[in-house]
Design a protein around this motif. Structure first.
Motif, mmCIF file in Angstrom:
data_model
loop_
_atom_site.group_PDB
_atom_site.id
_atom_site.type_symbol
_atom_site.label_atom_id
_atom_site.label_comp_id
_atom_site.label_asym_id
_atom_site.label_seq_id
_atom_site.Cartn_x
_atom_site.Cartn_y
_atom_site.Cartn_z
ATOM 1 N N TYR A 31 0.844 -1.197 0.000
ATOM 2 C CA TYR A 31 0.000 0.000 0.000
ATOM 3 C C TYR A 31 0.880 1.249 0.000
ATOM 4 N N ASP A 32 0.342 2.327 -0.580
ATOM 5 C CA ASP A 32 1.032 3.611 -0.491
ATOM 6 C C ASP A 32 0.977 4.088 0.948
ATOM 7 N N GLY A 33 2.076 4.666 1.417
ATOM 8 C CA GLY A 33 2.096 5.124 2.801
ATOM 9 C C GLY A 33 2.198 6.625 2.908
ATOM 10 N N TRP A 34 2.842 7.092 4.010
ATOM 11 C CA TRP A 34 2.898 8.515 4.317
ATOM 12 C C TRP A 34 4.328 8.947 4.590
ATOM 13 N N PRO A 35 5.281 8.991 3.715
ATOM 14 C CA PRO A 35 5.152 8.632 2.302
ATOM 15 C C PRO A 35 5.618 7.200 2.012
ATOM 16 N N GLU A 36 6.299 6.571 2.976
ATOM 17 C CA GLU A 36 6.850 5.235 2.694
ATOM 18 C C GLU A 36 5.752 4.207 2.483
ATOM 19 N N PRO A 37 5.877 3.330 1.498
ATOM 20 C CA PRO A 37 4.872 2.282 1.311
ATOM 21 C C PRO A 37 4.952 1.234 2.430
ATOM 22 N N TYR A 38 3.900 0.475 2.585
ATOM 23 C CA TYR A 38 3.913 -0.602 3.578
ATOM 24 C C TYR A 38 3.137 -1.798 3.051
ATOM 25 N N TYR A 39 3.537 -2.958 3.515
ATOM 26 C CA TYR A 39 2.955 -4.219 3.070
ATOM 27 C C TYR A 39 1.987 -4.680 4.151
ATOM 28 N N ALA A 40 0.724 -4.911 3.781
ATOM 29 C CA ALA A 40 -0.269 -5.157 4.827
ATOM 30 C C ALA A 40 -1.415 -6.000 4.320
ATOM 31 N N ARG A 84 -2.586 5.830 9.404
ATOM 32 C CA ARG A 84 -1.295 6.527 9.328
ATOM 33 C C ARG A 84 -0.606 6.518 10.692
ATOM 34 N N PHE A 85 -1.396 6.667 11.752
ATOM 35 C CA PHE A 85 -0.865 6.726 13.121
ATOM 36 C C PHE A 85 -0.031 5.476 13.432
#
Lengths: 164, 360
Positions: B14-23, B138-139
């Motif tokens: 997934y797009d993150g804030w800003p780093e992407p993350y796998y979930a 995001r938190f």
């Protein structure tokens, strides 16, 4: 049963100097943890065999607001540069952990959230916690800390024999 | 259970804030309402209630909510206290007793089940609904990223190449019932406890949460004990008088962070469980936090009923020392007991012993 409290507005740094003075990790804690830490010091400072590992004492912390004051600090940092030092305090049970670490208490440690301060309910939950056969005493605290300036606290040190 | 056995997963990047993350996140498509967290928690609890077929409004029905951050994504605008979330859930279910929230970091779900068991054993409740949920935001994601705890690939519990956890979303609920014969249809009314010989037949059909414990490492707020202290003490407590031979498996926390899995391996070995099959489920649905203890317990009961020890997805090469009996393959079992194990920030560790059919 011993009971103590810290009124809103009191300087926690001054209390720390008065009661402790030699635990610099205190200054890294959020306000909730500082309150729990100091309340515990006030209750157990003169206990024999302090800092000897024990598994027979539970740490049970109750509140309505949990760690919301620190959550706001983290949320503020998050938009800019997320702070790991703030993030680790965004859990209502870190205060129970700080108390356990300081005192080397390896028993149960838990955080409960209730909708309001209700002593009868707190004691009902504490009595249930004593179903753990290892638990012989408990540090019980209501620490409601919606901001870094305002809080309501009460803490008790109770023995199993006083509960039944 | 079928989906887990087949290895089906909703993992993706997934797009993150800003780093992407796998979930592994839940599908929000079609959802409209004030709170996705409140929505999924209520749906899970309602489903459990329907299955249990009880009247939620009774004064002898309790409610325990397990979550870590609840509605935290709305912190700038709303009352995000967990007390408010519990109140919303109680109203939605029609529960009339006051709910309690157990928020004990990553062991919340297990601690909430233990709280439910204690409420039943206190004699004040016939049934306790234990619901747990977490939605990702995001938190939470930026927090774990700041701690460098997330992997950008599917997590690898207990593997030599494990490099962090994946966050997951879920809601899960269990209705606990008093084991009094009077509450079991097939038995005549009686106040006898289930341990009585007269109820032995019925006992073969129900899962029992025999013993649970929460223990603190008394070591560090965000790093597990190097000696597995709290986890070992919790295991020792729940397994007092229980032979390791009785256990089908230990369903561990297995987040796939370097420190957690190593700590659990030490605790399992210290508790003499090195030969008992061990499995971790976070390679399927990630770390579902407030839901994890409940979700992983439900899946483990279903696996035990099906006679299998579920595989540990993501594991291929032993990455802990001393070793534990973990496998990437599904194994068979005819045993009807297991231990659920969890650990979390604040130095907390929890163990819960499940058993069906009484002591062997």
């Amino acid at each position: 049963m011993k009971q103590v409290s810290i009124p809103s507005g009191v300087s926690l740094t001054e209390l720390y100097r008065q009661w402790v003075g030699d635990y610099p990790k205190f200054f890294k804690m959020d306000t909730l943890s500082k309150l729990g830490f100091l309340l515990t010091e006030m209750l157990v400072h003169d206990e024999p065999d302090r800092f000897k590992f024990r598994e027979d004492r539970a740490v049970l912390v109750f509140s309505r607001e949990g760690c919301v004051a620190n959550d706001r600090h983290y949320a503020g940092s998050m938009k800019d540069f997320p702070s790991p030092a703030l993030f680790v305090y965004t859990l209502p049970n870190i205060v129970s952990g700080e108390i356990s670490i300081r005192n080397k208490w390896g028993g149960e440690s838990s955080a409960y959230v209730l909708d309001s301060f209700d002593e009868a309910r707190i004691w009902e939950l504490v009595r249930q916690a004593f179903q753990d056969k290892r638990t012989q005493s408990a540090l019980v605290a209501w620490i409601d800390c919606p901001s870094d300036e305002q809080w309501i606290t009460s803490a008790w040190l109770v023995d199993k024999t006083e509960m039944f | 259970l079928a989906a887990v056995r087949a290895g089906q997963s909703a993992f993706r990047l997934y797009d993150g804030w800003p780093e992407p993350y796998y979930a592994s996140l839940l599908d929000r498509k079609g959802f409209e309402g004030p709170s996705f967290f409140d929505h999924i928690t209520l749906q899970a609890a309602l489903a459990a209630l329907r299955e249990a077929g009880i009247d939620a409004s009774s004064s002898r029905v309790g409610l325990v909510l397990s979550t870590i951050k609840g509605n935290i994504e709305k912190i700038d605008t709303e009352d995000v206290s967990l007390a408010a979330a519990a109140d919303t859930l109680a109203k939605g279910l029609g529960v009339t007793t006051k709910p309690v929230v157990v928020s004990n970091a990553c062991i919340s779900g297990l601690a909430a089940l233990l709280q439910g068991v204690r409420m039943i054993r206190s004699g004040a409740y016939d049934h306790v609904i234990v619901a747990g949920a977490e939605v990702q935001s995001r938190f939470i994601v930026t927090g774990f990223q700041s701690l460098k705890a997330l992997s950008l690939n599917p997590c690898k519990p207990f593997d030599a190449d494990r490099d962090g956890l994946n966050v997951g979303e879920a809601a899960a609920a269990i209705v606990l019932s008093a084991q009094r014969a009077s509450l079991l249809e097939s038995q005549p009314a009686s106040e006898n406890q289930l341990s009585d010989a007269s109820t032995k037949l019925t006992r073969n059909e129900v899962w029992e949460m025999v013993e649970g414990a929460v223990r603190n490492d008394a070591n560090h707020i965000s790093g597990p004990s190097r000696t597995g202290e709290g986890s070992y003490h919790a295991l020792r407590y729940v397994l007092d008088g229980v032979s390791a031979d009785e256990l089908a498996f230990v369903n561990v926390h297995g987040t796939a962070t370097r420190y957690n899995d190593q700590m659990e391996a030490i605790a399992i070995n210290r508790a003499g469980l090195q030969d008992v099959p061990v499995n971790a489920l976070k390679g399927i649905f990630g770390h579902t936090m407030g839901a994890a203890g409940i979700l992983e317990s439900i899946v483990s009961m279903a696996a035990c009923d099906a006679g299998v020890v579920l595989p540990t997805h993501g594991f291929s090469q032993m990455g802990v020392e001393p070793a534990v009996n973990v496998s990437a393959q599904e194994r068979k079992t005819d045993k009807k007991a297991f231990v659920k194990l969890l650990s979390g920030f604040g130095g907390v560790n929890g163990a819960l012993l499940f058993r069906k059919g009484g002591a062997q």
